[in-house]
Scaffold this motif. Structure first.
Motif, PDB file in Angstrom:
ATOM      1  N   PRO A 119       0.825  -1.213   0.000  1.00  0.00           N
ATOM      2  CA  PRO A 119       0.000   0.000   0.000  1.00  0.00           C
ATOM      3  C   PRO A 119       0.862   1.267   0.000  1.00  0.00           C
ATOM      4  O   PRO A 119       1.867   1.347   0.718  1.00  0.00           O
ATOM      5  CB  PRO A 119      -0.813  -0.109   1.291  1.00  0.00           C
ATOM      6  N   LEU A 120       0.461   2.240  -0.777  1.00  0.00           N
ATOM      7  CA  LEU A 120       1.214   3.484  -0.912  1.00  0.00           C
ATOM      8  C   LEU A 120       1.419   4.162   0.440  1.00  0.00           C
ATOM      9  O   LEU A 120       2.524   4.622   0.739  1.00  0.00           O
ATOM     10  CB  LEU A 120       0.483   4.431  -1.872  1.00  0.00           C
TER      11      LEU A 120
ATOM     12  N   LEU B  78       7.132   4.121   5.713  1.00  0.00           N
ATOM     13  CA  LEU B  78       8.411   3.429   5.862  1.00  0.00           C
ATOM     14  C   LEU B  78       9.568   4.264   5.308  1.00  0.00           C
ATOM     15  O   LEU B  78      10.658   4.318   5.895  1.00  0.00           O
ATOM     16  CB  LEU B  78       8.359   2.061   5.176  1.00  0.00           C
ATOM     17  N   ILE B  79       9.329   4.926   4.185  1.00  0.00           N
ATOM     18  CA  ILE B  79      10.372   5.776   3.599  1.00  0.00           C
ATOM     19  C   ILE B  79      10.647   6.967   4.508  1.00  0.00           C
ATOM     20  O   ILE B  79      11.809   7.334   4.738  1.00  0.00           O
ATOM     21  CB  ILE B  79       9.982   6.232   2.177  1.00  0.00           C
TER      22      ILE B  79
ATOM     23  N   GLU C 253      17.370  -8.033   3.489  1.00  0.00           N
ATOM     24  CA  GLU C 253      18.666  -7.715   2.892  1.00  0.00           C
ATOM     25  C   GLU C 253      18.548  -6.655   1.781  1.00  0.00           C
ATOM     26  O   GLU C 253      19.507  -5.981   1.447  1.00  0.00           O
ATOM     27  CB  GLU C 253      19.266  -8.998   2.311  1.00  0.00           C
ATOM     28  N   PHE C 254      17.347  -6.503   1.221  1.00  0.00           N
ATOM     29  CA  PHE C 254      17.161  -5.652   0.044  1.00  0.00           C
ATOM     30  C   PHE C 254      16.461  -4.337   0.303  1.00  0.00           C
ATOM     31  O   PHE C 254      16.390  -3.491  -0.591  1.00  0.00           O
ATOM     32  CB  PHE C 254      16.381  -6.426  -1.021  1.00  0.00           C
ATOM     33  N   VAL C 255      15.886  -4.163   1.500  1.00  0.00           N
ATOM     34  CA  VAL C 255      15.145  -2.948   1.818  1.00  0.00           C
ATOM     35  C   VAL C 255      15.709  -2.318   3.091  1.00  0.00           C
ATOM     36  O   VAL C 255      16.196  -3.029   3.970  1.00  0.00           O
ATOM     37  CB  VAL C 255      13.618  -3.224   1.960  1.00  0.00           C
ATOM     38  N   PRO C 256      15.642  -0.975   3.201  1.00  0.00           N
ATOM     39  CA  PRO C 256      16.251  -0.297   4.350  1.00  0.00           C
ATOM     40  C   PRO C 256      15.329  -0.168   5.562  1.00  0.00           C
ATOM     41  O   PRO C 256      15.495   0.734   6.384  1.00  0.00           O
ATOM     42  CB  PRO C 256      16.582   1.088   3.773  1.00  0.00           C
ATOM     43  N   TYR C 257      14.372  -1.057   5.693  1.00  0.00           N
ATOM     44  CA  TYR C 257      13.401  -1.047   6.791  1.00  0.00           C
ATOM     45  C   TYR C 257      12.910  -2.471   6.955  1.00  0.00           C
ATOM     46  O   TYR C 257      13.205  -3.340   6.131  1.00  0.00           O
ATOM     47  CB  TYR C 257      12.217  -0.109   6.471  1.00  0.00           C
ATOM     48  N   ARG C 258      12.134  -2.724   7.996  1.00  0.00           N
ATOM     49  CA  ARG C 258      11.549  -4.055   8.200  1.00  0.00           C
ATOM     50  C   ARG C 258      10.105  -4.014   7.742  1.00  0.00           C
ATOM     51  O   ARG C 258       9.398  -3.053   7.993  1.00  0.00           O
ATOM     52  CB  ARG C 258      11.617  -4.454   9.667  1.00  0.00           C
ATOM     53  N   ILE C 259       9.722  -5.054   7.043  1.00  0.00           N
ATOM     54  CA  ILE C 259       8.336  -5.159   6.567  1.00  0.00           C
ATOM     55  C   ILE C 259       7.874  -6.600   6.780  1.00  0.00           C
ATOM     56  O   ILE C 259       8.667  -7.526   6.658  1.00  0.00           O
ATOM     57  CB  ILE C 259       8.221  -4.732   5.096  1.00  0.00           C
ATOM     58  N   SER C 260       6.629  -6.753   7.112  1.00  0.00           N
ATOM     59  CA  SER C 260       6.128  -8.118   7.360  1.00  0.00           C
ATOM     60  C   SER C 260       5.603  -8.742   6.091  1.00  0.00           C
ATOM     61  O   SER C 260       5.396  -8.116   5.106  1.00  0.00           O
ATOM     62  CB  SER C 260       5.038  -8.094   8.422  1.00  0.00           C
TER      63      SER C 260
END
Length: 151
Positions: free
Chosen positions: A47-48, A54-55, A144-151
């Motif tokens: 979702p946007l 997160l950004i 490993e590929f994103v600068p935050y944690r996402i579920s």
């Protein structure tokens, strides 16, 4: 005059490659605006609103970075923001072909805008949002590929 760059994209998701472009862009510009474009023809995976949050958290320590979402031509948004530069990352020659065409159209719409291309840092070049979405869809860890944690 403040040098403002708009870094546009769908950012579905925002990757470490995108983060690298923003951080390097801060060495060139006074402000980098990360613009999350809405595309009526594309169904988002993340979702946007979630991605924007997160950004924003990723760059919380960088007052020269802000996040906006938009539903308009990128060149129009740049003009509205007072951004005279569009910041784009290039991973390969395929990216260049695509981005070059877009930069020409943006210049047609807003003749005072310049597109600045940064070559992706080599360790980050294989990362793409579509690959990350696919990994996530099938339950693989994408930390490993994103600068935050996402579920």
């Amino acid at each position: 005059m403040k040098r403002i760059a708009l870094f546009p994209g769908s950012f579905d998701p925002f990757t470490k490659g995108h983060e690298d472009i923003v951080l390097r862009g801060l060495k060139l510009f006074d402000e980098v605006v990360i613009g999350i474009g809405r595309n009526a023809n594309k169904q988002r995976y993340f979702p946007l609103e979630v991605m924007a949050e997160l950004i924003e958290k990723t760059f919380a320590d960088y007052p020269s970075v802000r996040v906006v979402s938009y539903d308009d031509l990128t060149a129009n948004v740049a003009r509205e923001l007072g951004a005279r530069f569009l910041l784009r990352g290039l991973r390969n020659t395929t990216d260049f072909e695509y981005e070059n065409s877009i930069s020409q159209v943006n210049r047609y719409v807003y003749e005072d805008v310049e597109t600045v291309f940064l070559i992706t840092s080599p360790p980050l070049a294989p990362i793409s949002s579509s690959i990350i979405r696919e990994l996530h869809r099938y339950g693989k860890n994408i930390d490993e590929f994103v600068p935050y944690r996402i579920s």
